[in-house]
Write a protein that holds these residues in place. Structure first.
Motif, PDB file in Angstrom:
ATOM      1  N   ALA A  76      71.382  28.315 -57.099  1.00  0.00           N
ATOM      2  CA  ALA A  76      71.561  27.586 -58.354  1.00  0.00           C
ATOM      3  C   ALA A  76      70.237  27.225 -59.021  1.00  0.00           C
ATOM      4  O   ALA A  76      70.237  26.539 -60.049  1.00  0.00           O
ATOM      5  N   LEU A  77      69.122  27.686 -58.485  1.00  0.00           N
ATOM      6  CA  LEU A  77      67.812  27.314 -59.020  1.00  0.00           C
ATOM      7  C   LEU A  77      67.673  27.580 -60.517  1.00  0.00           C
ATOM      8  O   LEU A  77      67.109  26.746 -61.244  1.00  0.00           O
ATOM      9  N   PRO A  78      68.185  28.675 -61.042  1.00  0.00           N
ATOM     10  CA  PRO A  78      68.033  28.916 -62.487  1.00  0.00           C
ATOM     11  C   PRO A  78      68.713  27.865 -63.367  1.00  0.00           C
ATOM     12  O   PRO A  78      68.382  27.736 -64.548  1.00  0.00           O
ATOM     13  N   PHE A  79      69.641  27.112 -62.789  1.00  0.00           N
ATOM     14  CA  PHE A  79      70.368  26.115 -63.586  1.00  0.00           C
ATOM     15  C   PHE A  79      69.668  24.754 -63.596  1.00  0.00           C
ATOM     16  O   PHE A  79      69.989  23.898 -64.419  1.00  0.00           O
ATOM     17  N   VAL A  80      68.709  24.560 -62.690  1.00  0.00           N
ATOM     18  CA  VAL A  80      68.087  23.247 -62.553  1.00  0.00           C
ATOM     19  C   VAL A  80      67.281  22.833 -63.785  1.00  0.00           C
ATOM     20  O   VAL A  80      67.345  21.673 -64.210  1.00  0.00           O
ATOM     21  N   PRO A  81      66.496  23.707 -64.416  1.00  0.00           N
ATOM     22  CA  PRO A  81      65.752  23.288 -65.608  1.00  0.00           C
ATOM     23  C   PRO A  81      66.651  22.742 -66.722  1.00  0.00           C
ATOM     24  O   PRO A  81      66.209  21.896 -67.508  1.00  0.00           O
ATOM     25  N   PRO A 125      66.782  17.581 -67.657  1.00  0.00           N
ATOM     26  CA  PRO A 125      66.722  16.762 -68.872  1.00  0.00           C
ATOM     27  C   PRO A 125      68.056  16.071 -69.185  1.00  0.00           C
ATOM     28  O   PRO A 125      68.070  14.982 -69.767  1.00  0.00           O
ATOM     29  N   LEU A 126      69.174  16.703 -68.815  1.00  0.00           N
ATOM     30  CA  LEU A 126      70.475  16.057 -69.030  1.00  0.00           C
ATOM     31  C   LEU A 126      70.590  14.778 -68.195  1.00  0.00           C
ATOM     32  O   LEU A 126      70.988  13.722 -68.688  1.00  0.00           O
ATOM     33  N   LEU A 127      70.197  14.887 -66.927  1.00  0.00           N
ATOM     34  CA  LEU A 127      70.244  13.708 -66.059  1.00  0.00           C
ATOM     35  C   LEU A 127      69.320  12.610 -66.570  1.00  0.00           C
ATOM     36  O   LEU A 127      69.685  11.435 -66.628  1.00  0.00           O
ATOM     37  N   GLN A 128      68.110  13.009 -66.944  1.00  0.00           N
ATOM     38  CA  GLN A 128      67.128  12.027 -67.424  1.00  0.00           C
ATOM     39  C   GLN A 128      67.619  11.336 -68.691  1.00  0.00           C
ATOM     40  O   GLN A 128      67.524  10.111 -68.822  1.00  0.00           O
TER      41      GLN A 128
END
Length: 850
Positions: free
Chosen positions: A727-732, A736-739
């Motif tokens: 799932a690494l490609p989805f982390v970027p 910002p959504l979480l932040q």
């Protein structure tokens, strides 16, 4: 009447008779304040005059009692002496002036005053009472004296330790005279009762005599230790007349008197006695006599099973068996009769009576079977089982608790089943083994009502833990014991028959006769899932039954749980592509129609998660090329339903949206793959659900709901843990959504999800990813500091807990990331002092772990 007295009377009338709630509250506050004032002494005495109403007199007596308890020590000896004389004088006019409750209160006032004044005043009062009893002025005055005797002992027992240690030895020499006096009065009452109905005055005398006996027994037992305590055996030897009349008094037909007698016998039977053969012999002889006394009332008890008197006499029997179950189990004649009477009482239509009776047999079952009389072994519990099965039935004419108008209610009925009846049935099975199921099988063959069928299913289900412990046991001793092997074979044969009947559409009509029967049968299937894993012959048919039960509103919750149990316990028997595909297609048709009421407070109310979790377990057991399309097929309607709600932007549907997200996350929970080398079901689900999740996270109207964000973060957590580095490609996109959500709303779940990101990705991330995680971490930790600095710390308890949990994961998995991030490291250190201000356990515990 003086002005203060008039004010008090007016306030009392307002308190008891006003319809204005505010006026009542004001009156109560004024009276409470007045009671602590100095004038309250004089006003209270004035209001005890016969001209005032009983409620005014009672309030005045209460004020006096309160003041004596709190202020007596501050009075001079002369004032205390005058107080005792005044109250004593009032009590001597009790026959004309006061009600029973006022008299009781004044007796307490006098006793407290005497005990507070010391040993001399207490013994003087006791001598006056005993002298008064030598020549009382009427039967009502005898009751007053008895009440005083009890109050003196009660207050002595309640005195602080030093005072009690001085008082009890001074009062103990009076015990023979006190007991003789009280037992003489009781003997007269018992004699009168045997010749007819007791006069009202004599009934009250009996009640107060028993009250006084109780308080003197309690005082002697609590005050002098085991060597001088008055146990039943010691009482029988040292005061035989008192013991004898207490046994004879079981014949009194007055519930209030017997209610006090229950406490009397409990005090005697529970008394700590010194060890030794002689003491134990005395105790056993006394208990035999007591059992004989209860047995002598057997005809009366069995002819009035619903009466309070029967239940109270049974409570004395329970106190007896609690004291010495081994003695009862030896089965001497009166003990066998006692057990038979208690068994007959199980037939009662009064639930409280049945509960007491069953408690008796639960205590009997603490004695090993081999140490019991033959009549108290299997034959007794076989009879008890038949009666218990009848008590397990829902009432005749019952349809549902919502429509039921009888005395029973759902809570009390299920409490009786789960706390009382379950123990009895388990005891019956422990003794009867396979013959327990022989009795159930015979009852099923003649079951005439759905209530009977439901109760029989309950009787099989309720003991499932003990049954499985026996039939699934692989202990060497069991494998070589012929009787155990035979019991296993017979029990397994019964279970195969009952589940075969339940799983066969042509024979299951009996188990589909009512929604509550279907509910109980579904619970039965779920609780025996581990047995079915070993004996899977009826598994497919049972799955069909449970599947159909999902369509029954009253049964769907238990059916959903049973479905999950079958899927998790019997995976190896269901690990077939065609079977799982059929189940997925079936669930897609059934799931949306399952009754469902989402709540913001308790997502566990949505039992649809049980169905989805069960299927997810089966899907995860298949090869990826089969599992992926099945996982997507199961998730498709869930994603579509969530998207439909999300597109509405109707914030009133926040509970519904969060429920769909939680339901979707329940599928992901069991799709975790050990390998990331190939595309797996979890990764396919991440790809298909990512647009939905991103859309919800980007919409402020949904982010304003903590329930929606919590469900969203739960989905993120489970997806990341299931897919790991894939799932690494989805982390970027996620960071910002979480932040953004956290900076605006400070939801703890955002920190929890960031902690998962750190755990899964930070150890193996590249420099760019490392920098992104580090920046997000620093920003969110700094935001936490600002929240606690400028807000109410009590509003951020869960945020503090999540903060320290996240920082702890940083130190465990990537310590360099945390320590080298000046913003994060410094900010979390600055949060520490604020955390110490909260009394809540969770953030403090997480802080200490960190």
């Amino acid at each position: 009447m003086s002005e203060p007295s008039a004010q008090v009377v007016k306030a009392i009338q307002a308190l008891y008779h006003s319809n204005d709630r505010k006026q009542q509250e004001e009156a109560n506050n004024w009276l409470m304040a007045f009671a602590t004032s100095a004038p309250a002494w004089g006003v209270s005495f004035a209001l005890l005059e016969p001209t005032f109403s009983p409620e005014v007199q009672y309030f005045a007596a209460n004020i006096l009692l309160s003041k004596v308890r709190s202020e007596c020590q501050s009075l001079t000896p002369e004032q205390r002496s005058q107080l005792i004389q005044t109250i004593s004088g009032r009590l001597h006019q009790s026959e004309q002036a006061y009600s029973k409750v006022v008299t009781q209160r004044l007796c307490l006032v006098l006793a407290v005053a005497a005990v507070s004044s010391g040993t001399e005043s207490t013994t003087q009062l006791l001598q006056q009472v005993l002298s008064g009893l030598a020549s009382p002025n009427g039967e009502q005055m005898v009751a007053v004296y008895f009440q005083l005797l009890g109050s003196i002992a009660e207050e002595t027992d309640m005195a602080e330790r030093v005072r009690r240690q001085a008082l009890v030895p001074a009062l103990m020499p009076f015990i023979p005279r006190v007991l003789d006096t009280l037992s003489a009065s009781l003997t007269a009452s018992v004699s009168l009762a045997s010749n007819g109905t007791l006069p009202v005055a004599q009934i009250e005398t009996s009640r107060t005599a028993l009250f006084a006996l109780l308080k003197w027994f309690q005082m002697s037992n609590a005050g002098m230790g085991s060597t001088s305590a008055l146990s039943s055996g010691k009482l029988a030897v040292s005061h035989p007349n008192t013991f004898r009349v207490l046994v004879q008094a079981l014949a009194l037909q007055d519930a209030d008197a017997i209610r006090t007698m229950v406490e009397v016998w409990q005090a005697l039977l529970q008394s700590e006695v010194s060890s030794g053969q002689t003491d134990e012999g005395m105790e056993q002889a006394a208990m035999h006599a007591l059992a004989e006394g209860i047995v002598s009332q057997g005809t009366r008890m069995c002819s009035a099973l619903e009466s309070d008197e029967t239940r109270l006499l049974m409570q004395i029997a329970v106190a007896l068996i609690e004291r010495d179950a081994e003695l009862v189990a030896k089965g001497e004649h009166q003990m066998l009769q006692l057990c038979d009477i208690l068994l007959q009482c199980v037939k009662s239509g009064e639930r409280s009576t049945v509960e007491v009776s069953m408690e008796f047999f639960t205590h009997l079952n603490t004695v090993p079977v081999a140490e019991r009389h033959p009549q108290l072994q299997e034959s007794l519990f076989s009879r008890l089982l038949q009666l218990a099965l009848k008590q397990a039935e829902l009432p005749a004419g019952f349809t549902s608790w919502a429509e039921w108008g009888g005395d029973d209610d759902a809570d009390s009925f299920h409490r009786f089943r789960d706390q009382i009846l379950l123990d009895v049935l388990d005891s019956c099975f422990t003794i009867m083994k396979a013959r327990y199921f022989h009795a159930i099988a015979a009852a099923i063959r003649v079951a005439g009502t759905w209530q009977c069928t439901e109760a029989l299913l309950y009787s099989i289900r309720s003991i499932h833990i003990s049954v499985k412990a026996l039939v699934l046991s692989e202990r060497l001793s069991d494998l070589s014991d012929a009787s155990v092997i035979q019991s296993k074979q017979e029990i397994n044969s019964f279970l195969r028959a009952i589940f075969g009947q339940l799983g066969d559409p042509s024979t299951r009509a009996l188990f589909s006769s009512h929604p509550l029967v279907i509910q109980q049968a579904s619970r039965l299937v779920g609780d025996y899932a581990s047995w079915l894993a070993v004996h899977p012959a009826s598994l497919n048919g049972l799955l069909q039954y449970v599947f159909q039960a999902l369509l029954v509103p009253d049964a769907w919750t238990q059916a959903a749980r049973a479905f999950r149990s079958l899927c998790s316990r019997c995976t190896k028997h269901l690990q077939d592509d065609a079977i799982v595909q059929g189940l997925v297609e079936g669930v897609k048709q059934v799931l949306p129609s399952i009754p469902f009421s989402p709540t913001e407070d308790n997502e566990a109310d949505d039992e649809r998660t049980a169905v989805v979790e069960g299927l997810a377990r089966l899907i995860a057991s298949l090869q990826n090329h089969v599992a992926i399309p099945l996982a997507l097929s199961l998730a498709s309607p869930l994603i579509s339903s969530a998207q439909e709600v999300a597109a509405s932007l109707d914030v009133s549907k926040s509970p519904e949206l969060s429920a769909w997200l939680r339901l979707l996350s329940s599928e992901v929970r069991f799709l975790e793959s050990e390998s990331s080398a190939e595309r797996n079901p979890a990764m396919a689900l991440l790809e298909s659900s990512w647009p939905l999740l991103g859309g919800v996270a980007a919409e402020e109207r949904w982010c304003s709901s903590v329930d929606v964000v919590d469900a969203l973060c739960m989905m993120y957590d489970r997806l990341l843990l299931a897919t790991k580095v894939s799932a690494l490609p989805f982390v970027p996109t996620l960071l910002p959504l979480l932040q953004g959500i956290f900076l605006k709303h400070s939801y703890a779940s955002c920190l929890d999800t960031l902690a998962v990101v750190v755990e899964v990705f930070a150890p193996d991330s590249n420099e760019e990813m490392w920098k992104a995680i580090s920046q997000t971490l620093g920003t969110m930790v700094q935001a936490c500091l600002q929240r606690v600095q400028h807000g109410d710390i009590s509003q951020h308890v869960d945020v503090l807990r999540a903060l320290y949990d996240m920082c702890h994961k940083c130190l465990v998995f990537v310590p360099n990331l945390f320590v080298t991030s000046d913003t994060a490291f410094v900010s979390v250190l600055q949060v520490l002092p604020f955390t110490l201000r909260t009394p809540e356990r969770d953030p403090l515990r997480s802080m200490l772990v960190f």
